[in-house]
Design a protein around this motif. Structure first.
Motif, PDB file in Angstrom:
ATOM      1  N   ALA A 127       9.773 -11.761 -26.711  1.00  0.00           N
ATOM      2  CA  ALA A 127       8.654 -10.767 -26.516  1.00  0.00           C
ATOM      3  C   ALA A 127       9.085  -9.588 -26.235  1.00  0.00           C
ATOM      4  O   ALA A 127       9.779  -9.540 -25.073  1.00  0.00           O
ATOM      5  CB  ALA A 127       7.484 -11.355 -25.880  1.00  0.00           C
ATOM      6  N   GLU A 128       8.993  -8.514 -26.832  1.00  0.00           N
ATOM      7  CA  GLU A 128       9.429  -6.982 -26.234  1.00  0.00           C
ATOM      8  C   GLU A 128       8.371  -6.391 -25.801  1.00  0.00           C
ATOM      9  O   GLU A 128       7.245  -6.428 -25.939  1.00  0.00           O
ATOM     10  CB  GLU A 128      10.022  -6.471 -27.301  1.00  0.00           C
ATOM     11  N   GLY A 129       9.024  -5.502 -24.617  1.00  0.00           N
ATOM     12  CA  GLY A 129       7.924  -4.381 -24.008  1.00  0.00           C
ATOM     13  C   GLY A 129       6.749  -4.974 -23.217  1.00  0.00           C
ATOM     14  O   GLY A 129       5.747  -4.721 -23.006  1.00  0.00           O
ATOM     15  N   MET A 166      15.500 -10.827 -35.983  1.00  0.00           N
ATOM     16  CA  MET A 166      14.680 -10.015 -36.762  1.00  0.00           C
ATOM     17  C   MET A 166      13.770  -9.222 -35.612  1.00  0.00           C
ATOM     18  O   MET A 166      13.013  -9.731 -35.071  1.00  0.00           O
ATOM     19  CB  MET A 166      13.715 -10.686 -37.523  1.00  0.00           C
ATOM     20  N   ASP A 167      14.248  -7.761 -35.794  1.00  0.00           N
ATOM     21  CA  ASP A 167      13.527  -6.943 -34.816  1.00  0.00           C
ATOM     22  C   ASP A 167      12.282  -6.286 -35.255  1.00  0.00           C
ATOM     23  O   ASP A 167      12.157  -6.303 -36.502  1.00  0.00           O
ATOM     24  CB  ASP A 167      14.726  -5.729 -34.576  1.00  0.00           C
ATOM     25  N   ASP A 168      11.490  -5.831 -34.391  1.00  0.00           N
ATOM     26  CA  ASP A 168       9.999  -5.531 -34.555  1.00  0.00           C
ATOM     27  C   ASP A 168       9.382  -6.233 -35.496  1.00  0.00           C
ATOM     28  O   ASP A 168       8.718  -5.530 -36.355  1.00  0.00           O
ATOM     29  CB  ASP A 168      10.412  -3.883 -35.271  1.00  0.00           C
ATOM     30  N   PHE A 169       9.303  -7.448 -35.150  1.00  0.00           N
ATOM     31  CA  PHE A 169       8.580  -8.304 -36.154  1.00  0.00           C
ATOM     32  C   PHE A 169       7.339  -8.099 -36.255  1.00  0.00           C
ATOM     33  O   PHE A 169       6.514  -7.919 -35.110  1.00  0.00           O
ATOM     34  CB  PHE A 169       8.844  -9.659 -35.914  1.00  0.00           C
TER      35      PHE A 169
END
Ligand code: C2E
Ligand code: CA
Ligand code: CA
Length: 567
Positions: free
Chosen positions: A517-519, A460-463
């Protein structure tokens, strides 16, 4: 219904004016073409209209008259269902009265002192033609629900104002309701109708204060053509307040796009741009008002260009896929675990275009599946190529758009991609953005369940960027949560943000899904996430998205660590 007047008898025209000289002039102009009857005040006019209602083709109505004035006549006729299809042309010397008369339902106006004969004849002829044509197709001039013009008549009148008064500074406003179908679904159609009716009332009240006309263009779209106005934020707020007061609790958001007056720009074009401005409000949670400007014009031109060029771009392989690594940070040193495929467009003339510039555009018009399919095929081919060349299989995540998920051929497409490259299903991970889960959740969950059963892992992206609640999360078929970048950005400086991250990690543990964790850009962010138990990290700290030849070096490095460990 076709009236008797169309059967070759001369058409009947009623001329209403208290001044004999005016009646005579108009009579003279029209008598060769029409049969004419006269009235010299409002009361007489009403009884003539009443008596001849089935024969009358048009009424020419003076506005300023003793006893009952033209406005009162207009109002009476418009309110009377038996009479309100008879077109009325008002006669006036006063500029401001024209617009008010149009608002009250006059079909056109003729200015005093009278124009050239030809002009008057042409207008009378045109209105009769229009009204007969209108009766033929039995289209109503007004929308029944809101009592605003419907779209055809609206544009007819807007053009008329524009042509007769090119010097008037008229703005175009387009307004609609965010996710109106949801409002209907959740509260029922009657409620939805009430919202539209209320909005119609308030628009008419506004037009009572300034000058202009309005239409319910379709469903929940309203068009307003009004004299230039200075404070659009206040206007939007005024409409929004009305809606809030009525809808208690059901949160209904209005959107407004405005194209301010510009010399020489016709209403249709003005409204196209106001529409474009309105649609750019979408997805912007801070402001629900957009005023069209030159940047947007440039943007529209660019969008058109990209839409035109897409097919060629696919054929010529102008789309390139980059790979951004995800690292497992719970081991020391961190280990390369997988990658995300991110697309770029190398346009021969425009240069490198980032997906943020074209993905939303193609999502809106459905072309996105062309891009996505291309990326899936390419990513799968790449996984196999690395496997064959380097002896190591690096799973790659690809992005799915909302439309993809509802494509009936989706499973077949993935089956074929997997088969052609001899991959196992868990090598291709599927990222679906959180916001897709909140719209049409039922169907989406079904599709996702089937893909999972085949062995695909779902991320699930951009949670955290959308609305999905934590209790929804427990019923969602997912394997991995990708925390939205916005959460990570401030964890070093903001304790609350970090608490949120910890909370998400707790929940994920409880649900037994892993977290990416993105970014992640700094060493400190990395350390905090690692300590809090985050499994996987993606971000500039480790690497930007890389072309395959560069990503290959990361794989080779990884293999060397393996060898080192074995030695
Ligand atoms: P996303 O799926 O959330 O992808 C992550 C974006 O964050 C990527 O931007 C990536 O380059 C960027 N990013 C990664 N690490 C960092 C970091 O440390 N700091 C910052 N500031 N940014 C970082 P990119 O490649 O520009 O992609 C933007 C969005 O475009 C993606 O967001 C995704 O929604 C969409 N997208 C990209 N490729 C595709 C595709 O093939 N299909 C679809 N449907 N969407 C795609
Ligand atoms: Ca993604
Ligand atoms: Ca993301």
């Amino acid at each position: 219904m076709i009236k008797s007047k169309q059967l070759n008898k001369p058409q009947l025209v009623l001329v209403v004016d208290d001044q004999e000289i005016n009646r005579d002039v108009l009579g003279m102009i029209l008598e060769d073409y029409y049969e004419i009857i006269y009235a010299s005040n409002g009361i007489e006019a009403l009884s003539q209209i009443e008596a001849n209602r089935d024969e009358l083709s048009v009424v020419l109505l003076d506005l300023l008259m003793p006893e009952m004035d033209g406005f009162q006549v207009l109002e009476r006729v418009r309110k009377d269902e038996r009479l309100n299809s008879i077109p009325i042309i008002v006669l006036t010397a006063e500029k401001n009265a024209e617009l008010r008369a149009l608002q009250m339902g006059a079909a056109d106006f003729i200015t005093k002192p009278f124009d050239m004969h030809e002009v008057i004849l042409a207008r009378v002829g045109r209105i009769i033609e229009l009204s007969e044509g209108r009766q033929l197709i039995s289209a109503a001039e007004y929308d029944r629900l809101t009592m605003l013009y419907n779209r055809n008549f609206f544009f007819e009148y807007a053009n008329r104002i524009y042509n007769y008064h090119p010097e008037w500074k008229m703005d175009a406003i387009v307004m609609d309701i965010d996710q109106f179908h949801m409002v209907n679904d959740m509260n029922g159609r009657d409620f939805g109708d009430n919202v539209l009716r209320l909005l119609g009332n308030e628009i008419r009240a506004f037009l009572g204060e300034t000058e202009g006309i309005a239409s319910r263009f379709e469903a929940d779209r309203f068009d307003i053509y009004c004299k230039h106005y200075d404070d659009y934020p206040a206007l939007l707020e005024r409409f929004q307040d009305k809606i809030n007061a009525m809808s208690k609790g059901a949160s209904i958001r209005l959107r407004m796009g405005v194209k301010p007056w510009k010399e020489g720009v016709e209403p249709v074009l003005l409204f196209d741009r106001a529409r474009a401005a309105c649609s750019m409000v979408r997805g912007n949670y801070k402001s629900h008002l957009m005023i069209y400007n030159e940047d947007m014009r440039m943007r529209e031109i660019l969008n058109q260009r990209l839409l035109n060029d897409l097919r060629r771009a696919v054929e010529n392989h102008e789309l390139k896929v980059l790979y951004q690594p995800k690292y497992n940070v719970q081991v020391d040193p961190p280990r390369l675990s997988s990658a995300e495929a991110l697309v770029r467009w190398w346009h021969p003339e425009l240069g490198m275009i980032s997906p943020a510039s074209f993905i939303p555009l193609f999502e809106n018009n459905g072309e996105i599946s062309v891009v996505d399919n291309y990326v899936w095929v390419e990513a799968a081919r790449q996984i196999a190529a690395w496997r064959d060349k380097l002896g190591m299989t690096i799973p790659v995540s690809v992005n799915l758009s909302r439309v993809d998920v509802f494509d009936p051929a989706l499973e077949e497409i993935f089956d074929r991609i997997i088969e052609e490259n001899q991959l196992s299903h868990n090598c291709l991970k599927l990222e679906v953005t959180e916001s897709a889960y909140t719209e049409n959740a039922g169907q989406l969950i079904e599709v996702i369940e089937r893909l999972r059963k085949k062995g695909f892992e779902i991320e699930m992206d951009d949670f955290g960027s959308g609305y999905s609640s934590l209790n929804m999360l427990s019923s969602m078929p997912i394997d991995v949560l990708k925390m939205d970048m916005a959460f990570i950005r401030n964890i070093e400086h903001n304790a609350t943000d970090f608490r949120l991250v910890e909370l998400i990690l707790d929940i994920a543990r409880y649900l037994k899904v892993s977290v990416v964790a993105e970014g992640v850009e700094t060493e400190e962010q990395l350390a905090m996430l690692k300590n809090a138990g985050c499994d996987l990290v993606q971000g500039y700290y480790f690497s930007r998205p890389l072309p395959p030849e560069d990503f290959e070096k990361l794989i080779i490095k990884e293999k060397n660590i393996d060898r080192g460990n074995q030695a």
